[in-house]
Design an enzyme around this catalytic site. Structure first.
Site, PDB file in Angstrom:
ATOM      1  CG  ASP A   1       4.564   2.254  14.377  1.00 31.95           C
ATOM      2  OD1 ASP A   1       4.117   3.013  15.207  1.00 31.95           O
ATOM      3  OD2 ASP A   1       4.103   1.357  13.585  1.00 31.95           O
TER       4      ASP A   1
ATOM      5  CG  HIS B   1       0.415  -1.404  14.291  1.00 35.37           C
ATOM      6  ND1 HIS B   1       0.582  -2.651  14.604  1.00 35.37           N
ATOM      7  CD2 HIS B   1       1.182  -1.614  13.468  1.00 35.37           C
ATOM      8  CE1 HIS B   1       0.787  -3.632  12.869  1.00 35.37           C
ATOM      9  NE2 HIS B   1       0.998  -2.750  12.867  1.00 35.37           N
TER      10      HIS B   1
ATOM     11  CD  GLU C   1       0.679  -4.159  17.773  1.00 37.74           C
ATOM     12  OE1 GLU C   1      -0.419  -3.650  16.574  1.00 37.74           O
ATOM     13  OE2 GLU C   1       1.110  -3.412  17.186  1.00 37.74           O
TER      14      GLU C   1
ATOM     15  CG  ASN D   1       9.462 -14.254  12.479  1.00 41.10           C
ATOM     16  OD1 ASN D   1       8.660 -14.062  13.144  1.00 41.10           O
ATOM     17  ND2 ASN D   1       9.943 -13.358  11.569  1.00 41.10           N
TER      18      ASN D   1
ATOM     19  CB  THR E   1       8.332  -0.427  11.514  1.00 39.37           C
ATOM     20  OG1 THR E   1       9.294  -0.635  10.589  1.00 39.37           O
ATOM     21  CG2 THR E   1       9.239   0.800  12.042  1.00 39.37           C
TER      22      THR E   1
ATOM     23  NE  ARG F   1       0.970  -8.459  12.259  1.00 40.96           N
ATOM     24  CZ  ARG F   1       1.908  -7.212  10.894  1.00 40.96           C
ATOM     25  NH1 ARG F   1       1.443  -6.047  11.808  1.00 40.96           N
ATOM     26  NH2 ARG F   1       0.175  -7.303  10.619  1.00 40.96           N
TER      27      ARG F   1
ATOM     28  CG  ASP G   1      14.675 -12.231   2.956  1.00 47.13           C
ATOM     29  OD1 ASP G   1      13.983 -13.190   2.809  1.00 47.13           O
ATOM     30  OD2 ASP G   1      14.224 -10.752   2.969  1.00 47.13           O
TER      31      ASP G   1
ATOM     32  CE1 TYR H   1       1.144   0.529   4.274  1.00 49.61           C
ATOM     33  CE2 TYR H   1      -0.272  -1.924   3.987  1.00 49.61           C
ATOM     34  CZ  TYR H   1       0.868  -1.171   4.886  1.00 49.61           C
ATOM     35  OH  TYR H   1       1.190  -1.715   5.812  1.00 49.61           O
TER      36      TYR H   1
ATOM     37  CB  ILE I   1       8.409  -2.315   3.454  1.00 49.61           C
ATOM     38  CG1 ILE I   1       6.876  -2.485   3.695  1.00 49.61           C
ATOM     39  CG2 ILE I   1       9.423  -1.754   5.024  1.00 49.61           C
ATOM     40  CD1 ILE I   1       5.952  -2.635   4.537  1.00 49.61           C
TER      41      ILE I   1
END
Length: 331
Positions: free
Chosen positions: A260, A297, A265, A213, A234, A236, A176, A100, A157
């Site tokens: 964040d 968040h 949550e 993870n 930023t 999870r 990665d 997004y 991202i």
């Protein structure tokens, strides 16, 4: 054709109304979270759009089937809170919004890095707690260009974050589990996660949450990191063991953290109209630390991101109801 959108924030409403008017489709929206009770509001609708980090349970998907709802379109990326086998068993197709606005989250990660590198929290503490406002040698920070940034996760991202950190002159190393075949020489992959932990001055997390993870960043990892290092999350909350993080910050194992996303949550965190006082002890502890920037968040939250989340999510519903396969279908 008509859709219902759950957990709507005030800033999303203009984009929802504009999309419905433009496409000639009825779109109802509600500020309530989607759960076993509120799903009853979706009776008679063709699909649901939702954004939340609390669980989408097996019982919820059983209710989907009972109500004849076959489509759930997320307005976010992560699917770690969804019982995917239960969705499939009840004939529910799910889409997400993989991109997004990668730049929105990447910019936020860089902002947190700048805030912590330049010790702005210590300046705020002097003013807010001591009611003093003057120069201090304790405020001396570091340039991003002096630092090595370790980026974990090189999806959209992560790549956007690398571009920004590189633009500020940082040396970037990355990791990665599924590395890119072509990096255009914009960064190099570390040989191991241990190299990231040991060499990075800033570590920025940009990977999805998985079973593998869970609590990847724990006491053992913080011990490997530099005592001057900064951790940025930023992604999870489950990736970082919060108790171990707080200990690492208090004991000086690491120098700072930008957080964040937190573990477990609540629905209140995502309720833009909530007036409840924060009572999470971990959030309260971190909020008092000058070497921590903790936010609710919100890294994604820009006008571009909100528009894209609405347009793509509702567009995916329209595609599925029309019997076509959207490119964002979650398998």
């Amino acid at each position: 054709m008509k859709f219902i959108v759950y957990n709507v924030r005030d800033d999303e409403i203009p984009f929802i109304e504009k999309w419905g008017k433009y496409h000639g489709i009825e779109v109802k929206y509600t500020t309530t979270t989607l759960n076993q009770e509120t799903v009853e509001e979706a009776a008679g609708f063709d699909g649901i759009s939702c954004l939340q980090t609390i669980q989408y349970s097996a019982e919820l998907f059983e209710s989907f089937k009972r109500l004849g709802i076959k489509y759930l379109s997320l307005r976010n990326v992560g699917v770690d809170n969804i019982d995917l086998p239960a969705a499939k068993a009840n004939g529910v197709k799910i889409t997400n919004v993989p991109a997004y606005s990668p730049e929105s989250i990447a910019e936020f990660a860089v902002m947190m890095s700048l805030y912590l590198s330049r010790k702005v929290g210590y300046m705020r503490q002097q003013l807010d707690q001591k009611h003093e406002f003057h120069f201090s040698p304790n405020f001396m920070g570091r340039l991003i260009s002096e630092q090595t940034v370790g980026v974990i996760g090189t999806g959209r991202i992560g790549q956007a974050a690398i571009k920004l950190f590189k633009g500020l002159g940082a040396k970037v190393i990355a990791y990665d589990k599924y590395p890119l075949k072509n990096t255009d020489n914009s960064f190099v992959y570390a040989k191991s996660l241990e190299q990231i932990y040991q060499e990075s001055d800033i570590i920025s997390i940009h990977m999805p949450a998985t079973d593998d993870n869970y609590h990847q960043f724990n006491h053992e990892v913080f011990e490997q990191m530099k005592d001057t290092a900064i951790l940025i999350n930023t992604a999870r909350g489950s990736i970082v063991d919060t108790d171990d993080l707080i200990f690492a910050l208090q004991s000086g194992e690491i120098a700072g953290a930008g957080i964040d996303t937190i573990e477990n949550e609540s629905a209140d965190l995502q309720d833009s109209r909530s007036t409840k006082k924060v009572n999470d002890p971990d959030v309260l502890k971190m909020a008092l630390m000058p070497n921590v920037l903790v936010t609710p968040h919100s890294a994604f939250h820009t006008s571009e991101a909100v528009k894209n989340m609405i347009d793509i999510s509702l567009g995916n519903l329209e595609t599925m109801v029309n019997g076509k396969t959207p490119k964002d279908l979650v398998d």
